[in-house]
Design an enzyme around this catalytic site. Structure first.
Site, PDB file in Angstrom:
ATOM      1  CG  MET A  20      -1.753   1.257   1.346  1.00 15.00           C
ATOM      2  SD  MET A  20      -2.753   1.279   2.838  1.00 15.00           S
ATOM      3  CE  MET A  20      -1.541   1.840   4.017  1.00 15.00           C
ATOM      4  CG  ASN A  21       1.773   3.840  -3.109  1.00  8.30           C
ATOM      5  OD1 ASN A  21       1.428   2.788  -3.612  1.00  8.30           O
ATOM      6  ND2 ASN A  21       1.844   4.944  -3.810  1.00  8.30           N
ATOM      7  CG  ASP A  22       0.328   7.990  -2.643  1.00  6.56           C
ATOM      8  OD1 ASP A  22       1.360   7.493  -2.171  1.00  6.56           O
ATOM      9  OD2 ASP A  22       0.311   8.652  -3.693  1.00  6.56           O
ATOM     10  CD  GLN A  71      -2.173   4.966  -6.026  1.00  2.00           C
ATOM     11  OE1 GLN A  71      -1.264   4.882  -6.824  1.00  2.00           O
ATOM     12  NE2 GLN A  71      -3.451   4.992  -6.397  1.00  2.00           N
ATOM     13  CB  SER A 100      -2.557   9.474  -5.974  1.00  2.00           C
ATOM     14  OG  SER A 100      -1.964   8.512  -5.148  1.00  2.00           O
ATOM     15  NE  ARG A 145       3.603  11.045  -9.548  1.00  2.00           N
ATOM     16  CZ  ARG A 145       4.790  11.149 -10.134  1.00  2.00           C
ATOM     17  NH1 ARG A 145       4.880  11.176 -11.454  1.00  2.00           N
ATOM     18  NH2 ARG A 145       5.876  11.247  -9.406  1.00  2.00           N
ATOM     19  CG  ASP A 146      -0.369  12.365  -7.451  1.00  2.00           C
ATOM     20  OD1 ASP A 146      -0.762  11.360  -8.080  1.00  2.00           O
ATOM     21  OD2 ASP A 146       0.759  12.463  -6.933  1.00  2.00           O
ATOM     22  CD  GLU A 193       5.546  11.739  -6.073  1.00  2.73           C
ATOM     23  OE1 GLU A 193       5.421  10.860  -6.930  1.00  2.73           O
ATOM     24  OE2 GLU A 193       6.064  11.537  -4.967  1.00  2.73           O
TER      25      GLU A 193
END
Ligand code: FRU
Length: 481
Positions: free
Chosen positions: A38-40, A56, A101, A159-160, A215
């Site tokens: 898992m990330n964000d 994520q 994300s 992105r994001d 980011e």
């Protein structure tokens, strides 16, 4: 490609439970996916009372790779029910390489996700909507909703999303870097979330400091100011700017480090909940080696829910949402005592605890708490305050006797007024440590003690005597039981 939306994460979590039973580092009350990477945090929103956490997710391996949107829901921000994967890549489309994300919005009653579609080196905004209260998601056929990044963007990193509404118009900030160097958040406007016009950078960073990319921007009003949060790839940590938003441009006035711990905190996201509170969750990444987290079959944890407010000086204040008190189990209290040198408290032990400790410096030049200490003190983590410099630190250099961790930055964090106490509010959950200091400063870090008996808690003072006014401790059980 496997179809993850058919897959029940709840069953998966139940099946996998035994697998982690003897894992001393895996947290028990912080949100973590059933297994693997898992990330964000993504798409944070409270919808009809329920808190939705998307994240994520790589369910195949405890490492990066092709990323999906995992999904869990909670009524109290603490206990979670897994829902099916919300978004997964569709071959031959803008998100064939990953669903990166983004955010969730209420578009006139229609739950709407804006996320980054990854395809080769291209990163472009995509939209998905839900007809069944955020459980399943249908991607917009016209994705991506912006065909190419603006000319001044480096192009490959784009992105994001942070999205808000002014009158009838939607505004969106997207993180990127500029061709000449420097992180930036590009601003777009739209009448409907599907048709976007590029305006200009909402904010463009100093290329000398943030050479590369911003980011995960999050932009929101706080008091009569605005806050822009982003994660800087150059600095490898998130930054918050407090400043003024005028003519659709943001001018920072104060820059703040968001975390004074030991370099685990990254990619925080914020949202306004139904009580009107600015709530934040963030990814706490692993600080052990890639081989180790791959072998552990999990990597990445969410923080506790953190409230963002401001003080009279306009500085950001970080405190744990009061809901977290519901986790409290057996309680121990220690009254006023003088502290000098190191003292382990013989009645208090644990690796899953909430602690509230109040200190007065007295003649000491430093003081704080000892956590995860082995009986002989050879392994231990120190959470301390340096009176002369105002530095707060999480010293993880001896957390694992076999290898050194990263130290906190050598920067002042908080200056005590004469007579003022320093209050540490700590959540310790196996390898996770989170701290709020005087409900103002936030710190976090990860520790992986090698010894199973590194469970001691203590206090210390250096260079003189400090006073521990009070220490309260609560044991915390698992949220998954
Ligand atoms: C931040 C980040 C985002 C990106 C996502 C991909 O950790 O790199 O910029 O959208 O992770 O998983």
């Amino acid at each position: 490609m496997e179809v993850y939306s058919q897959w029940s994460a709840n069953e998966e979590r139940a099946t996998l439970k035994g697998k982690f039973a003897n894992d001393r580092h895996r947290p028990v009350y912080h949100f973590i996916p059933p297994h693997n990477w898992m990330n964000d945090p993504n798409g944070l929103i409270q919808w009809q009372g329920l808190y939705h956490m998307f994240y994520q997710y790589n369910p195949l391996v405890a490492d990066g790779g092709v990323i999906l949107w995992g999904h869990a829901v909670s009524s109290d921000m603490l206990h979670w029910t897994d829902l099916p994967v919300a978004l997964e890549p569709t071959p031959g489309t803008a998100d064939a390489g990953g669903c990166w994300s983004g955010i969730t919005l209420d578009n006139g009653g229609v739950p709407t996700i804006i996320y980054t579609g990854k395809n080769g080196r291209s990163e472009l905004p995509c939209v998905a909507t839900s007809q069944d209260n955020l459980v399943t998601w249908q991607k917009y056929e016209g994705n991506p909703v912006i065909a190419t990044p603006p000319a001044e963007s480096v192009g490959t990193d784009f992105r994001d999303h942070t999205v808000w509404r002014e009158g009838d118009t939607w505004y969106m900030g997207i993180g990127t870097g500029l061709k000449g160097g420097g992180g930036a958040v590009m601003l777009f406007s739209s009448p409907d979330l599907y048709h976007w016009t590029y305006l200009h950078p909402l904010y463009q960073g100093d290329a000398g400091v943030d050479r590369e990319v911003y980011e995960c921007p999050s932009f929101f009003p706080l008091g009569d100011k605005h806050v822009l949060i982003f994660s800087s790839t150059t600095r490898s940590y998130p930054v918050a700017y407090i400043g003024t938003y005028a003519d659709h441009k943001f001018t920072p006035e104060i820059e703040e480090r968001m975390d004074y711990g030991s370099n685990s905190f990254y990619a925080p996201q914020t949202f306004e909940d139904e009580k009107g509170r600015r709530v934040m969750w963030s990814w706490l990444r692993e600080t052990r080696s890639r081989e180790e987290h791959r072998a552990a079959n999990w990597a990445g944890v969410m923080t506790m829910p953190i409230l963002i407010t401001h003080n009279e000086a306009g500085e950001i204040c970080y405190s744990f949402a009061p809901e977290t008190e519901a986790l409290r189990g057996a309680n121990l209290e220690f009254g006023e005592q003088t502290v000098s040198g190191d003292t382990l408290l013989d009645t208090l032990q644990g690796d899953s605890l909430e602690l509230k400790a109040e200190f007065q410096p007295g003649s000491a030049t430093g003081f704080g708490l000892i956590l995860r200490s082995s009986p002989d003190g050879s392994e231990q983590t120190r959470l301390g305050y340096d009176v002369n410099t105002g530095r707060l630190y999480l010293d993880v250099t001896r957390s694992n006797s076999e290898k050194a961790g990263e130290v906190s930055p050598e920067v002042p964090a908080y200056i005590l007024e004469p007579g003022q106490s320093l209050r540490f509010h700590v959540y310790l959950d196996r390898s996770v440590i989170e701290v709020s200091v005087n409900d103002r400063i936030y710190m976090s870090g990860r520790v992986y003690p090698s010894r199973p008996d590194s469970l001691g808690v203590g206090v210390f003072a250096t260079g003189g005597e400090a006073t521990l006014k009070k220490l309260e401790a609560w044991q915390i059980g698992s949220i998954w039981e």
